[in-house]
Scaffold this motif. Structure first.
Motif, short mmCIF file in Angstrom:
data_model
loop_
_atom_site.label_atom_id
_atom_site.label_comp_id
_atom_site.label_asym_id
_atom_site.label_seq_id
_atom_site.Cartn_x
_atom_site.Cartn_y
_atom_site.Cartn_z
N PHE A 128 -15.48 2.59 38.58
CA PHE A 128 -16.49 2.52 39.64
C PHE A 128 -17.03 3.92 39.94
CE2 PHE A 128 -17.31 3.17 44.15
CZ PHE A 128 -18.32 2.25 44.38
N ALA A 129 -16.11 4.86 40.16
CA ALA A 129 -16.52 6.22 40.50
C ALA A 129 -17.31 6.85 39.36
CB ALA A 129 -15.30 7.07 40.83
N THR B 169 -22.44 18.27 30.48
CA THR B 169 -21.31 18.68 29.66
C THR B 169 -20.02 18.69 30.46
OG1 THR B 169 -22.85 20.10 28.53
CG2 THR B 169 -20.53 20.42 28.04
N VAL B 170 -20.09 19.23 31.68
CA VAL B 170 -18.85 19.36 32.45
C VAL B 170 -18.29 17.99 32.81
CG1 VAL B 170 -20.09 19.70 34.62
CG2 VAL B 170 -17.71 20.40 34.44
N ARG B 171 -19.16 17.04 33.13
CA ARG B 171 -18.63 15.72 33.48
C ARG B 171 -18.12 15.00 32.23
NH1 ARG B 171 -23.05 15.78 36.93
NH2 ARG B 171 -24.18 14.03 36.00
N THR C 43 -14.78 16.44 31.53
CA THR C 43 -13.81 15.95 32.52
C THR C 43 -13.30 14.58 32.10
OG1 THR C 43 -14.98 17.16 34.24
CG2 THR C 43 -13.45 15.45 34.96
N ARG D 60 -19.13 5.41 37.14
CA ARG D 60 -20.47 4.85 37.06
C ARG D 60 -21.35 5.38 38.20
NH1 ARG D 60 -22.44 -1.15 36.42
NH2 ARG D 60 -24.66 -0.70 36.65
N ARG D 61 -20.78 5.46 39.39
CA ARG D 61 -21.57 5.89 40.54
C ARG D 61 -22.05 7.34 40.38
NH1 ARG D 61 -23.98 8.14 43.41
NH2 ARG D 61 -24.33 8.08 45.67
N TRP D 62 -21.17 8.19 39.87
CA TRP D 62 -21.53 9.61 39.77
C TRP D 62 -21.84 10.03 38.34
CZ3 TRP D 62 -18.20 7.99 43.69
CH2 TRP D 62 -18.69 8.24 44.97
N ASP D 63 -22.18 9.06 37.51
CA ASP D 63 -22.64 9.34 36.15
C ASP D 63 -21.67 10.22 35.35
OD1 ASP D 63 -24.27 9.11 33.98
OD2 ASP D 63 -25.51 10.85 34.50
N ILE D 64 -20.41 9.79 35.32
CA ILE D 64 -19.43 10.44 34.44
C ILE D 64 -19.24 9.47 33.27
CG2 ILE D 64 -17.06 11.28 34.24
CD1 ILE D 64 -17.13 11.55 37.35
N TYR E 254 -18.61 -2.20 41.00
CA TYR E 254 -19.89 -1.53 41.18
C TYR E 254 -20.99 -2.53 41.52
CZ TYR E 254 -23.65 1.78 40.60
OH TYR E 254 -24.73 2.58 40.84
N ALA F 189 -25.01 13.17 30.03
CA ALA F 189 -26.04 14.03 30.61
C ALA F 189 -25.51 15.39 31.05
CB ALA F 189 -26.68 13.33 31.81
#
Lengths: 498, 311, 167
Positions: A425-426, A166-168, A171, A428-432, A221, A164
Motif C-alpha cells: 500500500f505504502a 533511483t533512490v526509491r 530502497t 503504491r501511494r508514494w511511488d516506490i 489501496y 521514476a
C-alpha cells in the motif's frame, strides 16, 4: 533420425482421442485452479497431481502436461487481470500486463501471453528434442563463481525496473535483500533475523511477498482511495483480439524472450525469475515505444510470458538428463515422473526412450491444447473485470490467504501477508516500485550463497571470479553494460556542446 | 461425511475402542521422506485392520520444528496422536535454537534408515576412500564436500569421517547445497571434490558411471559398495525415521502404540512400501528407541559443536 | 515550490530506523566463515549499511523540498478520493479476524468473516448477502480442496459436519 522416429511414435500415442481428452481435462482443470489468485502453478500442480495417478502412464503424462501448461497460463491470466501474481515468474508480467488491463486492453494482453507462451513453448520443445544432451554438458560448467557473476549481471540489468526515482528504486531493492536475509543461513545454519519465530526459519516465501505486495496491497489501496469513485472503469476498449500493430510489436519480443528463457531454464540453478525480468529489461531497452512502459506496453507482457514458458521447458533439460529439479514446480514434476515410472537421470534417454519421447510429445500436444482452449476463453476471462468490486476483492483475499496459510498452516504467515500488504500500500501511494523488492528477495540469497560457496571452494581466494572464463565473461559484459552507455552519453554531450 | 461424524462420536463414547482412530502429525510438506513414511505406515495399519482411520496433518518447514512445536502444544495426553520424525529433526532443533525438543514427546518406534554414500565424479583422480583420506589429512581445505543443508545428515557424516581419521572436524571444507539434486550438478561439474547424500539420491548417477561411489555408511557392504567400517573408518550413520507419541501419555497407552506400530510393520503392505522406496527396516521399539534417541542427540550435538556450527 | 510532507519524512526515518536495526542485529551475528572467510554477518552488514545510506538520502530529500517525482498529495490530482480510513480499517479488521479464527473456528468460518469484512470495506451494506456469498465460496473451496484434492485446511468448529482430511 532415431530420435525423430521415436518422437513421431510419441505423437502417435499422444494424439489418440482418449489421450487428447485427458489433455483437455488437464488443461481445463489446470487453468481453472491456476487462475485463482494467490494459487501459483507449483501449488496447482501439486494439488492436481494425484488425479492423474489413476490413469495409465501415457494418459497420466498428457493430462499432467495439460495441468502444467494450464496452471502456468491460469496464473498469468490472474496476474494480468487482477494484479495478483501467484508465483515469482509472473511478477514481471504484472508490471505491464495489469496496466494494459486497466486501460481496457486485457484481451490483447491475454492473447499475446497465450500465443507467446505457445510460440516459446514450441521452439523450446524443439530445442529440448535436439539439444538436450549437448546443452546439459555446458550447463554443468556453471559452478558457484559462474552463478555469482551471472547474479551480478542480473542485478545490474534489472535496474531497468527501478522506476521514476533511483533512490526509491534502490530502497525497494534493499528492502527485498533484507527480507531475503530472514531465516536460516544456508551456509552455516545460523538463524538470522528470525527472532525465535519458527515460521521465519525457512525464510520469507516469495509467494507471501508477492501476494502481500500485490493482492493485499492493491485491495488496501483501492479501498482507501478508489472505492467511492462512482464512474465505472471501461473494462474492454476495442477488440479483445490483438491488432496488427500488437502482432508486429509482439513477435520479436516472443523470439528474443525464447532466446533468453531457454538457456536460463537449462542451467541447474536457473528458474524463471531472472529470464522474465531480463526479458522485461531487454524489451524496455529495445522498444520503439519506451514511453509506454509503465503504462501498459504490450512488449512488456509478450516478452516475460514467452520467457517464462521457454525457461519452463528449458528446466526439463537438467530435470530429464540429470534428475535435477531447478524450481519448485520442477521438484513436483520430478516426483510425478517417478510416479509414472520415469527415472530421470543420465540413462533416461537410452533406457526409457519411449516414455521420454512420449512425454515430449505430450508437452507439445498440451501446449497446442492450451492455445485452442484458451484463446476463445479470453473473452470470458475479461468479464471477470466486470464483477462488482466488493465481491471481487473479497473473493481475491479469500484465495490469497488460502495460498499463504497452506505454507505452514500457521497464522504467522497470514500476519506476514498483512505486513507486506501494508508495505505494498505504502509503496503504491508514494511511488516506490515493487519489482526491485521481489528481485532482491529472490536473487539476494542466491547471490550470497554462491558468493560464499565460490570462496569456500577457492579457500578464500577472490580471484576465482576473474580467472574462470565463463564467470569472467559475465563480469566483462556487466562492466560493458555500465561503462558503454556512460561513455556514449559523455561523448554525445561533448559533441553537442561543441 | 456421516461416517466421520459417527467416528468422532464413537471416539468420545468408547475410549477403549479396539481399532483406534489415529491423528498423525507429519512435520513436512507432502511428498518427502517423512510424508512417505507416515502415509505408508498408515496404509499398512489400515490394510492390517489395526486402525479404523488415520487423519493426517502436514505442517512442514524448519526441519520439522514447526510441526513438532504444534504437536507438543496441542496433543498433550492424547493416546491416539502420533508424529513422524527423524534424524534431520535432531540437527534442526540444535541449529534452529528450538524451544521444543524431542525429549518432550514419547518415543514409540524407529522404523527405517537410509544409508549415506560418498562419491566423486567419474573424472576425479581419487579412486578409493584411502586416497581421499590421504588427501584430507594432507590439506583438509583442498577437499570440498558437497552435500545437503548445513548441520544436516550429510554434513554430520563428513564431520564424523574427518574425526575418525584424525582430522579436526572444524577443518572440513563443507559446501552446503539445497539438497541432493542441487549437489548432483556441482559434483558432476567437478565444482566440489566429493559428494555426500543418501544412497538412493546418487544411485542413478553411479549406475550410469558418471559418479564413483567410494564408500557408504551402513555397517556392511551394500549394492556392491564397501562400507566405511570395512575400509577401517569407524563410522556408521543412518538417516533414521520413526514415530513418536504425544507428551504425557501413560506407559500403558505408550505400549499400546508400540504394539500397534510393530504390528503394522509386519504387514505385507509395509514391506512393499520399504521395497518400493529402498529403505532398510531398522525397527526399534519403546525404551530401546528412547535410549537410541538420547544417544543420537548427544552424538549429533557433539559433532555439530565440533563442526563449528553451534553458536 | 514543494512543501515539506510529514508522511514522506516519517517513511524516510522509518527506512533509516530499519537500517540501524539491521545493523544492530548484524552486530550480534557470528563472523566466522570457515574457508570462505565470509561469515553469516557479512552480507547483512552490507545490506544494513545500504539501508542506512538510503534512509539518509530519502530523509535529505524529504526535508529538502520533498521526494523527487513523487505522486501529488492532493487526491483529486491523482484522480482519486481522500483517504478512506473506514475502508482501510475494514480490510485490516477482516484480515485479523481471519487470522484469529482460522486456527480454532476453521477455514470456512474464518473465510465468511473475511469475505464480509472486505465486501464492507468496498462499500457493500448487504451484510446477509455477503455472509451468504462468503459461506458458499469458503465452503465450496473447502470441499473442493480438502475432500477432492486432499489439501490440509482446518475444519474447526464445523469438523462434526465436515469431517477432516484423512484416508
Amino acid at each position: 533420425m532415431e530420435a525423430f522416429d521415436a518422437l513421431m511414435a510419441g505423437f502417435g500415442v499422444a494424439l489418440k482421442p482418449i489421450n487428447l481428452l485427458w489433455g483437455f481435462i488437464g488443461v481445463t482443470l489446470g487453468t481453472f485452479i491456476g487462475v485463482l489468485p494467490g494459487v501459483g502453478p507449483a501449488l496447482t500442480v501439486a494439488m492436481l497431481l494425484p488425479l492423474t495417478a489413476k490413469l495409465d502412464p501415457t494418459g497420466a503424462l498428457i493430462m499432467f502436461a495439460g495441468i502444467y501448461y494450464g496452471a502456468m497460463f491460469g496464473g498469468s491470466t490472474t496476474t494480468i487481470l487482477l494484479n495478483t501474481p501467484g508465483e515469482s515468474a509472473s511478477i514481471a508480467t504484472a508490471l505491464e500486463g495489469n496496466r494494459m488491463a486497466k486501460n481496457g486492453r486485457a484481451g490483447p494482453a491475454l492473447a499475446t501471453a497465450a500465443i507467446g507462451s505457445f510460440v516459446a513453448g514450441s521452439i523450446a520443445t524443439a530445442l529440448l528434442t535436439l539439444l538436450a544432451p549437448v546443452v546439459v554438458d555446458l550447463a554443468l560448467k556453471f559452478g558457484p563463481a559462474e552463478y555469482f557473476s551471472l547474479m551480478v549481471f542480473a542485478f545490474i540489468t534489472v535496474s531497468a525496473v527501478l522506476g521514476a526515482s533511483t533512490v526509491r528504486g534502490l530502497t525497494s531493492l534493499f528492502l527485498g535483500l533484507f527480507f531475503g536475509l530472514i531465516g536460516i543461513d544456508s551456509q552455516t545454519g545460523q538463524p538470522r533475523f528470525a527472532f525465535g519465530v519458527a515460521e521465519l526459519l525457512d525464510g520469507v516465501d516469495v509467494v507471501v511477498l508477492a501476494v502481500g505486495l500485490f493482492a493485499v496491497g492493491e485491495a488496501l489501496y483501492v479501498a482507501a482511495y478508489q472505492s467511492r469513485l462512482t464512474e465505472t472503469i471501461e473494462t474492454v476498449k476495442g477488440s479483445v483480439m490483438m491488432s496488427l500493430e500488437d502482432w508486429k510489436r509482439s513477435w520479436p519480443a516472443w523470439l528474443r524472450a525464447t532466446a533468453i528463457g531457454f538457456p536460463f531454464g537449462t542451467i541447474p540453478a536457473g528458474g524463471a525469475e531472472i529470464p522474465t525480468f531480463l526479458s522485461y529489461a531487454a524489451e524496455k531497452k529495445l522498444s520503439r515505444h519506451p514511453e509506454e512502459f509503465g503504462h501498459g506496453a504490450i512488449e512488456g507482457v509478450a516478452g516475460p510470458e514467452a520467457a517464462n514458458n521457454a525457461s519452463a521447458t528449458g528446466v526439463l533439460v537438467p530435470l530429464l538428463t540429470l534428475g535435477i529439479p531447478t524450481s519448485a514446480t520442477a521438484a513436483i514434476l520430478l516426483g510425478a515422473f517417478q510416479n509414472y515410472g520415469l527415472q530421470p537421470g543420465p540413462q533416461l534417454f537410452q533406457a526409457q526412450s519411449e516414455l521420454v519421447w512420449g512425454l515430449i510429445a505430450s508437452l507439445y500436444v498440451g501446449n497446442v491444447i492450451l492455445l485452442i482452449l484458451n484463446l476463445p476463453l479470453i473473452g470470458i476471462w475479461v468479464k471477470v473485470l466486470s464483477i462488482p468490486k466488493d465481491i471481487l476483492y473479497a473473493g481475491i483475499l479469500v484465495f490469497a490467504t488460502l495460498g499463504a496459510y497452506s505454507l505452514h498452516q500457521s497464522w504467522v504467515d497470514l500476519l506476514t501477508l498483512y505486513v507486506f500488504g501494508l508495505l505494498g500500500f505504502a509503496m503504491r501511494r508514494w511511488d516506490i516500485p515493487v519489482g526491485p523488492a521481489v528481485i532482491g528477495l529472490i536473487l539476494g540469497p542466491l547471490a550470497e550463497t554462491q558468493f560464499r560457496r565460490a570462496l569456500a571452494i577457492s579457500q578464500g581466494d577472490p580471484t576465482v571470479f576473474f580467472t574462470q572464463p565463463i564467470s569472467a565473461t559475465f563480469l566483462a559484459i556487466t562492466a560493458a553494460l555500465v561503462v558503454v552507455p556512460w561513455v556514449v552519453r559523455k561523448w554525445r554531450s561533448r559533441d553537442s556542446s561543441v | 461425511m456421516k461416517k466421520f461424524a459417527l467416528l468422532l462420536l464413537s471416539l468420545f463414547a468408547l475410549p477403549a475402542l479396539a481399532q483406534p482412530s489415529l491423528k498423525m502429525m507429519i512435520p513436512a510438506n507432502p511428498g518427502g521422506g517423512w510424508d512417505q513414511t507416515g502415509r505408508g505406515l498408515a496404509a499398512a495399519m489400515q490394510s492390517g485392520k489395526l486402525a479404523s482411520s488415520v487423519q493426517f496433518e502436514n505442517k512442514g518447514g524448519a526441519a520439522g520444528i514447526i510441526g513438532l512445536a504444534q504437536f507438543v502444544n496441542s496433543s498433550k495426553g492424547d493416546p491416539n496422536a502420533v508424529m513422524v520424525g527423524g534424524m534431520v529433526m535432531v540437527g534442526g532443533i540444535i541449529l534452529g535454537k528450538s524451544a521444543v525438543n524431542l525429549s518432550q514427546v514419547t518415543p514409540i518406534a524407529r522404523l527405517t534408515s537410509e544409508w549415506e554414500v560418498v562419491v566423486v565424479p567419474a573424472a576425479s583422480p581419487i579412486k578409493t576412500m584411502a586416497e581421499l583420506v590421504k588427501l584430507l589429512k594432507e590439506n583438509p581445505g583442498k577437499v570440498s564436500w558437497g552435500g545437503g543443508s548445513a548441520g544436516g545428515t550429510d554434513h554430520i557424516l563428513a564431520g564424523l569421517i574427518a574425526r575418525a581419521v584424525g582430522v579436526d572436524a572444524a577443518k572440513v571444507n563443507y559446501v552446503p547445497y539445497k539438497g541432493g539434486g542441487e549437489a548432483i550438478a556441482a559434483i558432476l561439474g567437478g565444482h566440489v571434490t566429493v559428494g555426500i547424500s543418501g544412497v538412493g539420491e546418487f544411485a542413478e548417477q553411479v549406475k550410469a558411471g558418471k559418479m564413483r561411489a567410494l564408500a557408504q555408511s551402513s555397517p556392511s557392504k551394500l549394492d556392491g559398495i564397501p562400507s566405511l567400517k570395512e575400509q577401517g573408518i569407524d563410522v556408521e550413520l543412518g538417516n533414521w525415521r520413526g514415530i513418536f507419541g504425544a507428551p504425557g501419555i501413560t506407559p500403558q497407552q505408550r505400549d499400546a502404540l508400540v504394539k500397534l506400530v510393530k504390528d503394522a510393520t509386519e504387514t505385507p503392505a509395509w514391506k512393499a512400501t520399504l521395497e518400493k522406496l529402498g529403505w532398510t527396516p531398522v525397527f526399534l521399539g519403546g525404551d530401546d528407541y528412547g535410549r537410541f534417541i538420547e544417544e543420537d542427540i548427544k552424538r549429533v550435538g557433539a559433532i555439530i559443536e565440533s563442526l563449528g556450527l553451534k553458536k | 515550490m514543494r512543501r515539506f510532507k510529514p508522511a514522506e519524512a516519517a517513511l524516510s526515518l522509518g527506512v533509516l530506523a530499519l537500517g540501524l536495526g539491521v545493523a544492530g542485529v548484524t552486530a550480534t551475528l557470528p563472523s566466522e566463515g570457515g574457508y570462505s572467510g565470509i561469515g553469516p554477518n557479512f552480507i547483512p552488514g552490507v545490506v544494513g549499511a545500504g539501508i542506512v545510506v538510503l534512509g539518509l538520502w530519502l530523509s535529505y530529500e524529504a526535508f529538502a523540498g520533498g521526494w523527487r517525482n513523487a505522486p501529488p498529495d492532493d487526491a483529486r490530482a491523482r484522480g482519486e478520493h481522500e483517504f478512506n480510513a473506514a475502508a482501510f480499517g475494514w480490510i485490516t479488521a477482516g484480515l485479523f479476524a481471519h487470522m484469529a479464527l482460522i486456527g480454532w473456528a476453521g477455514f470456512v468460518i474464518a473465510g465468511i468473516a473475511l469475505f464480509a469484512c472486505i465486501a464492507r470495506a468496498f462499500g457493500s451494506l448487504r451484510v446477509a448477502r455477503d455472509l451468504g456469498f462468503g459461506l458458499v465460496l469458503s465452503l465450496g473451496v473447502f470441499v473442493f480442496f480438502v475432500k477432492l484434492l486432499n489439501v490440509n485446511l482446518p475444519a474447526g468448529w464445523l469438523a462434526p459436519i465436515l469431517g477432516t482430511a484423512g484416508i
